[in-house]
Design an enzyme around this catalytic site. Structure first.
Site, mmCIF file in Angstrom:
data_model
loop_
_atom_site.group_PDB
_atom_site.id
_atom_site.type_symbol
_atom_site.label_atom_id
_atom_site.label_comp_id
_atom_site.label_asym_id
_atom_site.label_seq_id
_atom_site.Cartn_x
_atom_site.Cartn_y
_atom_site.Cartn_z
ATOM 1 N N HIS A 28 40.507 45.057 48.825
ATOM 2 C CA HIS A 28 40.121 43.469 48.219
ATOM 3 C C HIS A 28 38.877 43.183 48.387
ATOM 4 O O HIS A 28 37.920 43.768 47.740
ATOM 5 C CB HIS A 28 41.081 42.755 49.355
ATOM 6 N N HIS A 66 42.707 46.068 39.026
ATOM 7 C CA HIS A 66 43.204 44.793 39.496
ATOM 8 C C HIS A 66 44.826 45.061 39.424
ATOM 9 O O HIS A 66 45.542 45.511 38.698
ATOM 10 C CB HIS A 66 42.890 43.759 38.719
#
Ligand code: CMX
Length: 435
Positions: A272, A318
């Site tokens: 992240h 992603h």
């Protein structure tokens, strides 16, 4: 009104009715299938949360209250002499759904400056952290400790009615955002030996003050970069690890400081927010190995060696997006304007031309395109902020805007405790045994 809280108080009753009507009309409708793979697969794509500030489209990228990043850049108020949007304006937009006036934004800058001081004991906590403790751990410690003065926790103990939850949540959220520059600045100066922290100037905007605390207040380019950076990192709908953690912990009526401290611990993960640090480390290692002006062939070989070692290419891929992240594009455009000849920027551009084909050929990643983290470190490095362990702290300052906006609305709309259903593998086998 120029006061965000007054404007919010005007908007809440209508939104309560809006949610009631939406639930009455659509509440019993099925919304997307759930397949067993989603339980095992990190709940990817499972519609499960309400998040009002932004919605992410896989092809187009993020929209803040319906507005794309270029639209926000065009519409949101700027600082005098600046051309990037002010993050204060983005916060107003996230909270109200409205583009603020210059006056409303100035009022917010002043309000945050007035709330910016951190308690002495929090300063001491930070000063006692060893410089070897990662800046994100220090950040989360300090934010959690701010719960000492939480208006929400105090109001709850005093028996505040459910209907009034949003007021103290709003105050805590404003305090949280306002205090982050002093926390981030102190961590930066402590860890990297940059001397004493200057004071916040109430006549300057939030990003300008943060830049000053980091020692870059005189650098107009850096100040503009921070305005853009804090705007585009603020919110990315509700399901990402940091946003979801903030919402989840807030749903237990933990105050915004506790909720955001938890969110920061999620942001600190390398898949992240920590990816912006990882990108720079990876680029530096690459340069050390194959030199500064390496050929496409040498760069390709380096990318393959990363994959073959069982590692991810940081800054690419992603969970939701399936195209180049518009946050990457916004940063690339900033670089083309301010640092077109920078070597590291050129390397990032070279990698952009090579990585997607390689990830496609490797055949695993569902999205071979760059995300926000592929670009941010290069811009910060250009202006001299080259301590990459600090990068995720800046991401964390920004992400507070999105999480805080949702926490306020969750408490205004009476969002319930989150408690999804989990199953064991044995239970799943049993359910489908006779089907
Ligand atoms: N490099 C190498 N492999 C990658 C990859 C990348 N950049 N992106 C995905 N993959 C791999 C996954 O590791 C996974 O492999 P396994 O099947 O062996 O587990 C496979 O491709 C399928 O993954 P996916 O469905 O495409 O991606 P996920 O939704 O599971 O994960 C993400 C998304 C971002 C964690 C992943 O793309 C990744 O690890 N990227 C690199 C780290 C990064 O840049 N993170 C920052 C994201 C933005 C942010 O939150 O700040």
């Amino acid at each position: 009104s120029v006061s965000l809280k007054e404007r919010l108080a005007e908007l809440i009753p209508a939104e309560i009715e809006n949610v009631k009507a939406t639930r009455a009309e659509h509440g019993k409708k099925a919304f997307g299938p759930v397949v067993v793979d989603q339980l095992y697969g990190g709940m990817r794509g499972l519609p499960a949360l309400i998040w009002d500030g932004s919605v992410l489209d896989a092809e187009e990228g993020i929209r803040f209250r319906g507005k794309t990043i270029p639209e926000c850049q065009a519409l949101l108020p700027k600082a005098p002499g600046g051309s990037e949007p002010l993050p204060e304006a983005l916060f107003w937009l996230l909270v109200t759904g409205e583009v603020p006036t210059q006056e409303q934004v100035t009022e917010l800058s002043k309000d945050w400056a007035a709330r910016s001081a951190i308690p002495e004991f929090v300063e001491e906590i930070l000063d006692r952290c060893p410089p070897t403790l990662h800046p994100m751990s220090q950040f989360s410690l300090a934010v959690t400790a701010l719960n000492h003065d939480s208006a929400f926790a105090k109001a709850y103990q005093a028996g505040v009615s459910k209907k009034e939850y949003w007021g103290p949540t709003f105050e805590d959220s404003m305090d949280l955002i306002a205090k982050l520059p002093n926390i981030a600045g102190r961590i930066y100066r402590n860890v990297f030996g940059q001397g004493k922290l200057p004071a916040i100037d109430p006549s300057k905007d939030y990003s300008h003050n943060l830049a000053t605390l980091l020692g870059f207040g005189e650098n107009h380019g850096f100040v503009e970069l921070l305005r853009l950076y804090l705007t585009i990192h603020s919110d990315h709908e509700g399901g990402n690890v940091s946003a979801h953690t903030g919402k989840l912990v807030g749903s237990a009526l933990s105050d915004p400081f506790l909720a955001y401290g938890a969110a920061l611990n999620g942001l600190a993960g390398p898949l992240h927010g920590l990816a912006n640090q990882e990108v720079l480390i990876w680029l530096r290692k690459m340069q050390a190995k194959i030199g500064e002006d390496a050929s496409d062939e040498a760069v390709k070989e380096y990318i393959w060696s990363t994959l073959k070692a069982g590692q991810v290419v940081p800054g690419y891929g992603h969970a939701v997006l399936r195209k180049t992240d518009p946050r990457y594009t916004a940063q690339r455009e900033f670089a083309l304007k301010h640092l077109p000849e920078d070597k590291l920027f050129k390397l990032v551009g070279q990698i952009y031309n090579l990585v997607p084909d390689i990830l496609l050929e490797a055949g695993k990643a569902k999205n071979p395109w760059p995300n926000v983290d592929a670009h941010s470190g290069v811009l910060l490095t250009y202006y001299g902020l080259d301590q990459m362990q600090f990068y995720t702290v800046l991401f964390g300052v920004s992400r507070a805007f999105g999480v805080a906006a949702q926490l306020i609305w969750d408490r205004a709309l009476g969002a319930p405790l989150e408690r999804p259903k989990s199953y064991s593998t044995a239970a799943i086998q049993k359910i489908f045994k006779d089907k």
